[in-house]
Design a protein around this motif. Structure first.
Motif, PDB file in Angstrom:
ATOM      1  N   SER A 117      14.890 -31.605 -14.535  1.00 47.54           N
ATOM      2  CA  SER A 117      16.609 -31.633 -14.923  1.00 47.54           C
ATOM      3  C   SER A 117      16.879 -30.578 -15.783  1.00 47.54           C
ATOM      4  CB  SER A 117      17.184 -33.032 -15.723  1.00 47.54           C
ATOM      5  OG  SER A 117      17.052 -33.810 -14.568  1.00 47.54           O
ATOM      6  N   CYS A 118      18.121 -29.782 -15.687  1.00 46.89           N
ATOM      7  CA  CYS A 118      18.559 -28.937 -16.491  1.00 46.89           C
ATOM      8  C   CYS A 118      19.127 -29.567 -17.839  1.00 46.89           C
ATOM      9  CB  CYS A 118      20.018 -28.291 -15.749  1.00 46.89           C
ATOM     10  SG  CYS A 118      21.259 -29.345 -15.767  1.00 46.89           S
ATOM     11  N   SER A 119      19.426 -28.565 -18.790  1.00 45.03           N
ATOM     12  CA  SER A 119      19.659 -29.123 -20.267  1.00 45.03           C
ATOM     13  C   SER A 119      20.904 -30.022 -20.071  1.00 45.03           C
ATOM     14  CB  SER A 119      19.870 -27.907 -21.058  1.00 45.03           C
ATOM     15  OG  SER A 119      20.899 -27.137 -20.677  1.00 45.03           O
ATOM     16  N   GLN A 120      21.943 -29.775 -19.257  1.00 42.01           N
ATOM     17  CA  GLN A 120      23.279 -30.514 -19.172  1.00 42.01           C
ATOM     18  C   GLN A 120      22.932 -32.010 -18.646  1.00 42.01           C
ATOM     19  OE1 GLN A 120      26.355 -30.201 -19.965  1.00 42.01           O
ATOM     20  NE2 GLN A 120      25.232 -28.158 -20.872  1.00 42.01           N
ATOM     21  N   CYS A 121      21.985 -32.148 -17.615  1.00 39.73           N
ATOM     22  CA  CYS A 121      21.717 -33.545 -17.015  1.00 39.73           C
ATOM     23  C   CYS A 121      20.702 -34.177 -18.196  1.00 39.73           C
ATOM     24  CB  CYS A 121      20.794 -33.283 -15.679  1.00 39.73           C
ATOM     25  SG  CYS A 121      21.941 -32.548 -14.456  1.00 39.73           S
ATOM     26  N   LYS A 122      19.902 -33.396 -18.987  1.00 44.41           N
ATOM     27  CA  LYS A 122      19.059 -34.058 -19.738  1.00 44.41           C
ATOM     28  C   LYS A 122      19.739 -34.653 -20.878  1.00 44.41           C
ATOM     29  CE  LYS A 122      14.384 -31.905 -19.760  1.00 44.41           C
ATOM     30  NZ  LYS A 122      14.254 -30.489 -19.268  1.00 44.41           N
TER      31      LYS A 122
ATOM     32  N   LYS B  97      28.405 -30.934 -14.525  1.00 43.63           N
ATOM     33  CA  LYS B  97      28.091 -29.881 -15.361  1.00 43.63           C
ATOM     34  C   LYS B  97      26.650 -29.321 -15.178  1.00 43.63           C
ATOM     35  CE  LYS B  97      31.303 -31.741 -19.108  1.00 43.63           C
ATOM     36  NZ  LYS B  97      31.226 -32.766 -20.296  1.00 43.63           N
ATOM     37  N   CYS B  98      26.104 -29.769 -14.214  1.00 41.78           N
ATOM     38  CA  CYS B  98      24.589 -29.472 -14.034  1.00 41.78           C
ATOM     39  C   CYS B  98      24.732 -27.891 -13.500  1.00 41.78           C
ATOM     40  CB  CYS B  98      24.108 -30.119 -12.787  1.00 41.78           C
ATOM     41  SG  CYS B  98      22.435 -29.780 -12.359  1.00 41.78           S
ATOM     42  N   THR B  99      23.450 -27.474 -14.304  1.00 40.96           N
ATOM     43  CA  THR B  99      23.319 -25.835 -14.059  1.00 40.96           C
ATOM     44  C   THR B  99      22.301 -25.504 -13.228  1.00 40.96           C
ATOM     45  OG1 THR B  99      21.974 -25.739 -16.034  1.00 40.96           O
ATOM     46  CG2 THR B  99      24.716 -25.344 -16.241  1.00 40.96           C
ATOM     47  N   HIS B 100      21.553 -26.423 -12.769  1.00 45.82           N
ATOM     48  CA  HIS B 100      20.445 -26.280 -11.856  1.00 45.82           C
ATOM     49  C   HIS B 100      20.578 -25.633 -10.531  1.00 45.82           C
ATOM     50  CE1 HIS B 100      16.407 -26.532 -10.055  1.00 45.82           C
ATOM     51  NE2 HIS B 100      15.915 -27.054 -10.985  1.00 45.82           N
ATOM     52  N   GLU B 101      19.910 -24.632  -9.983  1.00 43.87           N
ATOM     53  CA  GLU B 101      20.366 -23.840  -8.836  1.00 43.87           C
ATOM     54  C   GLU B 101      20.075 -24.975  -7.508  1.00 43.87           C
ATOM     55  OE1 GLU B 101      17.462 -21.083  -7.015  1.00 43.87           O
ATOM     56  OE2 GLU B 101      15.884 -21.620  -8.552  1.00 43.87           O
TER      57      GLU B 101
ATOM     58  N   GLY C 166      20.965 -28.053  -7.929  1.00 44.22           N
ATOM     59  CA  GLY C 166      22.042 -28.962  -8.170  1.00 44.22           C
ATOM     60  C   GLY C 166      21.258 -30.134  -8.909  1.00 44.22           C
ATOM     61  N   CYS C 167      22.035 -31.227  -9.215  1.00 45.93           N
ATOM     62  CA  CYS C 167      21.751 -32.308 -10.115  1.00 45.93           C
ATOM     63  C   CYS C 167      20.986 -33.268  -9.256  1.00 45.93           C
ATOM     64  CB  CYS C 167      23.138 -32.863 -10.696  1.00 45.93           C
ATOM     65  SG  CYS C 167      22.675 -34.563 -11.418  1.00 45.93           S
ATOM     66  N   HIS C 168      19.835 -33.586  -9.538  1.00 50.95           N
ATOM     67  CA  HIS C 168      19.147 -34.678  -8.925  1.00 50.95           C
ATOM     68  C   HIS C 168      19.126 -36.251  -9.512  1.00 50.95           C
ATOM     69  CE1 HIS C 168      18.281 -31.335  -6.393  1.00 50.95           C
ATOM     70  NE2 HIS C 168      17.894 -32.279  -5.334  1.00 50.95           N
TER      71      HIS C 168
HETATM   72 ZN    ZN Z   1      21.397 -30.638 -13.814  1.00 48.91          ZN
END
Ligand code: ZN
Length: 339
Positions: free
Chosen positions: A300-305, A324-328, A330-332
């Protein structure tokens, strides 16, 4: 004389007993089983197109669809010459990964670059005995040239049937006929040797409805005219159990810059699962599910964390996929009820 006939007679009896119970390969009689018209048997044969262990390669649950032990069918294919000992190159291909082939090439000072098949050819040209020694003990068989024609035709026809069903399904979705789309998949699955989705048709239609009302915030910026095609792509992913939607999107589909089209379609699916979960918790009642926890993905990206591992009431839980997810990819994140 009496003694010998007694001995041989006894041996015959033993052999009879044995063949009636376990039927080892050399005792399987040639039979006139009409397997050429049996889809399960052709599917079994196609498992050997690229070489396969002659023993224990086919899982026992195939017995149900074959109507006989898989090993018995394989042994008969061997006895009748439909399966033959695999060539050295097939054995090497089955036994070693591409990386291991490269290692073998390097050890012999041969050119490492290029496809695996070419690497195997170079190994066989330079060190045939050495290669033979590595795989000679393996009992790998493959289709004979005649069986190959049958098995390949079967695979091609099977693929064509699937593509035709997918085409029909796509037409239904474009017309908004969710029931028709779902039924097309169910009918296709019912005709499959191994079916997985039969019986889930109602569930599918309900889920498709959620997909077609889905508008996750993470896809803000998607042109109004592209929501429908993307939802259709997501629905095809859900119905056919694939991770790709691009082949079902219009060729002029623009999407949004931050996501690949497959990822964008997947965001629709994750949102639909999220909405389905929320509505099922609400249906169960607030006494049963009081709170939900956001479960993050390992990467997970820092936002999802920031939201992962936290518990929320059903009213305040952030929308998933997290906008707000920044992962390429997407949010999982998903939600789970807190007991
Ligand atoms: Zn994310």
């Amino acid at each position: 004389m009496e003694f010998f006939s007694f001995l041989f007679g006894k041996k015959k009896e033993e052999a009879k007993l044995k063949s009636s119970t376990e039927q080892p390969f050399h005792m399987v009689k040639k039979e006139t089983v009409d397997w050429r018209n049996s889809e399960p048997h052709l599917l079994l044969l196609s498992q050997f197109l690229y070489g396969q262990n002659a023993k224990d390669a086919i899982p026992p649950h195939w017995e149900g669809i074959l109507g006989e032990l898989p090993q018995r069918a394989v042994d008969r294919f061997i006895l009748e010459g439909w399966l033959v000992p695999a060539s050295l190159s097939t054995k090497l291909d089955r036994t070693f990964s591409a990386t291991e082939i490269k290692k073998l090439l390097k050890e012999r000072g041969l050119r490492v670059s290029g496809p695996k098949g070419q690497g195997i050819e170079r190994l066989l040209t330079s060190d045939p005995e050495g290669m033979e020694a590595k795989v000679s003990q393996l009992d790998i068989v493959e289709c004979s040239s005649e069986a190959r024609i049958m098995a390949e035709r079967f695979v091609i026809e099977r693929k064509a049937r699937k593509e035709a069903a997918q085409g029909n399904c796509l037409k239904h979705l474009r017309r908004g006929n969710l029931q028709g789309a779902s039924l097309t998949v169910a009918q296709f699955e019912a005709r499959q040797t191994f079916s997985s989705k039969v019986g889930e048709i109602d569930c599918n239609v309900e889920f498709l409805k959620v997909i077609f009302h889905s508008r996750p915030k993470i896809l803000t910026g998607l042109a109004e005219s592209e929501w429908e095609p993307l939802r259709i792509g997501a629905a095809m992913m859900a119905l056919w159990g694939t991770s790709k939607a691009t082949k079902w999107l219009p060729t002029n589909f623009v999407g949004i810059p931050r996501f690949k089209h497959d990822t964008a379609a997947n965001m629709i699916l994750i949102h639909a699962y999220y909405r389905q979960s929320i509505s099922s918790y609400l249906k169960e009642g607030r006494d049963v599910v009081k709170k939900v926890e956001v479960i993050g993905a390992p990467d997970s990206c820092s936002q999802c964390k920031k939201i992962a591992g936290r518990t929320y009431s059903i009213n305040t839980v952030p929308e998933l996929p997290y906008e707000k997810c920044t992962h390429e990819w997407g949010c999982h994140c998903v939600i789970a009820p807190v007991a």
